[in-house]
Design an enzyme around this catalytic site. Structure first.
Site, short mmCIF file in Angstrom:
data_model
loop_
_atom_site.label_atom_id
_atom_site.label_comp_id
_atom_site.label_asym_id
_atom_site.label_seq_id
_atom_site.Cartn_x
_atom_site.Cartn_y
_atom_site.Cartn_z
N SER A 1 29.05 53.48 6.90
CA SER A 1 27.99 54.43 7.26
C SER A 1 28.46 55.40 8.32
O SER A 1 29.35 55.12 9.11
CB SER A 1 26.78 53.65 7.79
OG SER A 1 26.16 52.97 6.73
N THR B 1 19.56 41.10 5.21
CA THR B 1 20.93 41.48 4.83
C THR B 1 21.93 41.20 5.96
O THR B 1 23.01 41.78 5.99
CB THR B 1 21.01 42.97 4.40
OG1 THR B 1 20.80 43.79 5.56
CG2 THR B 1 19.97 43.33 3.36
N CYS C 1 31.55 50.04 8.27
CA CYS C 1 32.11 49.04 7.33
C CYS C 1 33.40 49.51 6.68
O CYS C 1 34.01 48.77 5.91
CB CYS C 1 31.08 48.72 6.26
SG CYS C 1 29.47 48.29 6.92
N HIS D 1 31.84 47.88 -1.64
CA HIS D 1 31.26 47.39 -0.38
C HIS D 1 29.85 46.87 -0.70
O HIS D 1 29.07 47.54 -1.37
CB HIS D 1 31.18 48.52 0.65
CG HIS D 1 30.32 48.18 1.82
ND1 HIS D 1 30.56 47.06 2.60
CD2 HIS D 1 29.18 48.75 2.32
CE1 HIS D 1 29.63 46.99 3.54
NE2 HIS D 1 28.78 47.99 3.39
N GLU E 1 33.05 46.39 13.63
CA GLU E 1 32.07 47.22 14.32
C GLU E 1 31.24 46.35 15.25
O GLU E 1 30.22 46.79 15.79
CB GLU E 1 31.20 48.01 13.33
CG GLU E 1 30.51 47.19 12.27
CD GLU E 1 29.71 48.06 11.31
OE1 GLU E 1 28.70 48.61 11.74
OE2 GLU E 1 30.11 48.16 10.14
N ASP F 1 7.62 37.18 -0.99
CA ASP F 1 8.07 36.47 -2.19
C ASP F 1 9.59 36.29 -2.08
O ASP F 1 10.33 37.28 -1.98
CB ASP F 1 7.70 37.31 -3.43
CG ASP F 1 8.17 36.67 -4.73
OD1 ASP F 1 8.88 35.64 -4.68
OD2 ASP F 1 7.83 37.23 -5.80
N LYS G 1 23.85 49.08 -8.12
CA LYS G 1 23.37 50.47 -8.01
C LYS G 1 24.56 51.42 -7.99
O LYS G 1 24.56 52.46 -8.66
CB LYS G 1 22.57 50.66 -6.70
CG LYS G 1 21.20 49.99 -6.64
CD LYS G 1 20.61 50.24 -5.24
CE LYS G 1 19.39 49.40 -4.94
NZ LYS G 1 18.20 49.77 -5.68
N SER H 1 20.20 55.33 3.73
CA SER H 1 21.56 54.76 3.75
C SER H 1 22.05 54.52 2.32
O SER H 1 23.25 54.66 2.03
CB SER H 1 21.61 53.48 4.59
OG SER H 1 20.95 52.41 3.97
N ASN I 1 25.90 40.26 4.53
CA ASN I 1 26.75 41.41 4.86
C ASN I 1 27.76 41.00 5.94
O ASN I 1 27.41 40.37 6.94
CB ASN I 1 25.89 42.58 5.37
CG ASN I 1 26.64 43.91 5.33
OD1 ASN I 1 27.83 43.94 5.02
ND2 ASN I 1 25.95 44.99 5.64
N1 CAA Z 1 10.94 40.03 -7.06
C1 CAA Z 1 12.05 40.74 -7.49
N2 CAA Z 1 12.42 41.92 -6.95
C2 CAA Z 1 11.67 42.41 -5.93
C3 CAA Z 1 10.53 41.75 -5.45
C4 CAA Z 1 10.17 40.51 -6.06
N3 CAA Z 1 9.11 39.82 -5.66
N4 CAA Z 1 10.01 42.49 -4.44
C5 CAA Z 1 10.79 43.59 -4.31
N5 CAA Z 1 11.81 43.54 -5.20
C6 CAA Z 1 12.89 44.49 -5.38
C7 CAA Z 1 12.48 45.95 -5.27
O1 CAA Z 1 11.94 46.42 -6.50
C8 CAA Z 1 13.77 46.61 -4.88
O2 CAA Z 1 14.58 46.74 -6.02
P1 CAA Z 1 15.32 48.15 -6.33
O3 CAA Z 1 16.17 48.44 -5.11
O4 CAA Z 1 16.12 47.86 -7.54
O5 CAA Z 1 14.24 49.16 -6.48
C9 CAA Z 1 14.45 45.55 -3.99
O6 CAA Z 1 13.78 44.32 -4.28
C10 CAA Z 1 14.30 45.82 -2.48
O7 CAA Z 1 12.96 46.04 -2.21
P2 CAA Z 1 12.51 47.20 -1.22
O8 CAA Z 1 13.26 48.47 -1.52
O9 CAA Z 1 11.04 47.24 -1.17
O10 CAA Z 1 13.08 46.56 0.13
P3 CAA Z 1 13.01 47.07 1.60
O11 CAA Z 1 12.31 48.36 1.69
O12 CAA Z 1 12.48 45.96 2.42
O13 CAA Z 1 14.52 47.31 2.05
C11 CAA Z 1 16.79 47.86 2.14
C12 CAA Z 1 15.66 47.31 1.26
C13 CAA Z 1 16.53 49.34 2.42
C14 CAA Z 1 18.11 47.72 1.40
C15 CAA Z 1 16.84 47.05 3.46
O14 CAA Z 1 17.20 45.72 3.21
C16 CAA Z 1 17.77 47.62 4.49
O15 CAA Z 1 17.44 48.52 5.26
N6 CAA Z 1 19.03 47.06 4.57
C17 CAA Z 1 20.02 47.46 5.54
C18 CAA Z 1 20.65 48.78 5.18
C19 CAA Z 1 21.60 48.69 4.01
O16 CAA Z 1 22.09 47.64 3.67
N7 CAA Z 1 21.90 49.86 3.39
C20 CAA Z 1 22.83 49.93 2.30
C21 CAA Z 1 23.64 51.20 2.32
S1 CAA Z 1 24.40 51.43 3.93
C22 CAA Z 1 25.81 50.46 3.91
O17 CAA Z 1 26.25 50.05 2.87
C23 CAA Z 1 26.48 50.12 5.19
C24 CAA Z 1 26.07 48.76 5.62
O18 CAA Z 1 26.79 47.79 5.36
C25 CAA Z 1 24.84 48.60 6.36
#
Ligand code: CAA
Length: 399
Positions: free
Chosen positions: A311, A154, A113, A235, A81, A31, A244, A203, A278
């Site tokens: 990170s 991302t 980052c 960030h 990085e 979606d 968040k 993370s 990102n």
């Molecule tokens: N409509 C609206 N919202 C929806 C939806 C839909 N149809 N389907 C899912 N969502 C929402 C979920 O409810 C969730 O919301 P919340 O976080 O508020 O609960 C959000 O969308 C994401 O859904 P999931 O958690 O199921 O997504 P995911 O498991 O596929 O992964 C993630 C999310 C972990 C961030 C992933 O994108 C990821 O691994 N990203 C890279 C790591 C990252 O960015 N980490 C951040 C901290 S580390 C950092 O900051 C350093 C850096 O730059 C990397």
């Protein structure tokens, strides 16, 4: 000595190509609102074959050079990085392609980052001790995850260049900061990989822990209280992360996190990031530029709280106050042109670029495919030596 030091100019560059996250959602039968709403990203900038951190960094610095006198700059700090060489600093290639004078010290900084903020703090110290110093700081990255991984939506790419001087025109950096280091494996990229590894949910936890640690340290070092701030900028690995994080900061200060209020407060810092994706080291500074360029009200005198997270992990909380007249030194129309001027590509073209790699066996390659639009490109590699060239930016980027 002076402590009236900060950002005198700030400019953004991104790639010539972009993918709408709806295209990615369709390809993965997801979606699209998971990306548009759930993680808060609408597009991601994608590097063409002829774009990398050097071409992006050079373009961002050139935007500053086009409107501000950078003669007298004696230091160029480039944070990334996604460096292009294990030995030579990417900033030295930038120095070369821009034709900067030889009496400049150039170095590359790395800590995920966070390194852009380390560079900014070092630049501040240099200028504090000698107010005649001018320092160029460039935060630049190409964020790349495996196809089909949670991190894929991302991705993104971009550079922010900042000129740090005494009596700055845009943001005065305040002296108090809070820092936090924690040896964790939440996100990393071993030398043999072109894509990052990440423990996604962990993370997010590590980011929150770092924010808490940095804020606690900031307060313990006589930093301002929560109510002294007008804005907060975080960030943004994806824009929802800022919401968040801010909810966490509000809770840490005994407040109640109202989602709508937080979304409204974070909104202006997210406008550009939502469209670029990102940019690792640059991400928080893309957010700062977005705040300064998209809020119509005069922000002069407003205090901005900045949380930088890298990170691994290192976090720093610091603050700045907006300088009266800052608007005269920004160019939101140019930024809009840079973003709107990107060429949208389909999923097949995106996959091709995701797999594209320069030769690793010493053979030469000429890059004929032109994606870069901002005046600098990687023309190829000749016996393991990268070849950069300057060209006239396309009219879309010139505005
Ligand atoms: N409509 C609206 N919202 C929806 C939806 C839909 N149809 N389907 C899912 N969502 C929402 C979920 O409810 C969730 O919301 P919340 O976080 O508020 O609960 C959000 O969308 C994401 O859904 P999931 O958690 O199921 O997504 P995911 O498991 O596929 O992964 C993630 C999310 C972990 C961030 C992933 O994108 C990821 O691994 N990203 C890279 C790591 C990252 O960015 N980490 C951040 C901290 S580390 C950092 O900051 C350093 C850096 O730059 C990397």
């Amino acid at each position: 000595m002076t402590d009236h030091v900060g950002i005198d100019d700030i400019a953004l560059a991104t790639t010539g190509l972009v993918v709408d996250l709806g295209v990615l959602a369709q390809a993965h039968s997801v979606d699209p609102d998971k990306f548009y709403v759930g993680i808060g990203q609408s597009e991601m900038s994608i590097a063409g074959e002829d774009e990398d951190v050097v071409s992006l960094a050079a373009a961002a610095v050139q935007t500053i050079a086009d409107r501000t006198d950078i003669s007298g700059v004696r230091t160029l700090l480039l944070a990334t990085e996604t460096g292009v060489d294990q030995s030579k600093a990417a900033g030295v290639f930038v120095h070369g392609v821009l034709g900067l004078p030889p009496n400049v010290r150039v170095v590359e900084l790395k800590q995920a980052c966070y390194a852009g903020t380390a560079a900014l703090m070092m630049a501040r110290s240099l200028v504090c001790s000698d107010p005649s110093e001018k320092v160029l700081v460039v935060a630049v990255d190409v964020a790349k995850y495996d196809v089909g991984s949670g991190g894929e939506p991302t991705q993104g790419a971009g550079a922010v260049a900042m000129l740090i001087t005494a009596d700055p025109s845009i943001l005065r950096i305040e002296p108090k900061t809070g820092v936090h280091t924690d040896d964790v494996m939440d996100f990393w990229r071993p030398n043999h990989r072109t894509t990052a590894l990440v423990d996604g949910k962990f993370s997010i936890e590590a980011y929150m822990r770092s924010l808490e640690g940095a804020w606690t340290d900031y307060r313990a070092h006589d930093g301002f209280a929560y109510d002294d701030f007008d804005h907060f900028c975080y960030h943004q690995p994806f824009t929802k992360m800022a919401n968040k994080a801010h909810a966490h900061l509000v809770a840490l200060n005994g407040g109640d996190a109202d989602k709508a209020e937080i979304a409204e407060l974070m909104g202006p810092t997210q406008t550009y990031n939502r469209r670029i994706g990102n940019t690792y080291t640059a991400s928080i500074y893309v957010g700062l530029l977005s705040l300064l360029e998209t809020v119509p009200a005069d922000l002069a005198g407003h205090r901005v709280g900045m949380f930088s997270y890298g990170s691994g992990s290192v976090g720093e909380f610091w603050s700045g106050t907006v300088v009266p007249g800052y608007q005269l030194h920004l160019d939101p129309e140019l930024t809009a042109t840079v973003l709107d001027g990107r060429k949208a590509i389909d999923h097949e073209a995106y996959l091709h670029l995701h797999d594209f790699a320069l030769p690793i066996d010493g053979t030469s390659m000429k890059i004929d495919e032109r994606a870069a639009r901002n005046g600098f490109r990687l023309a190829g590699v000749d016996a393991d030596r990268r070849q950069y060239e300057r060209f006239e930016p396309t009219s879309a980027v010139l505005g």
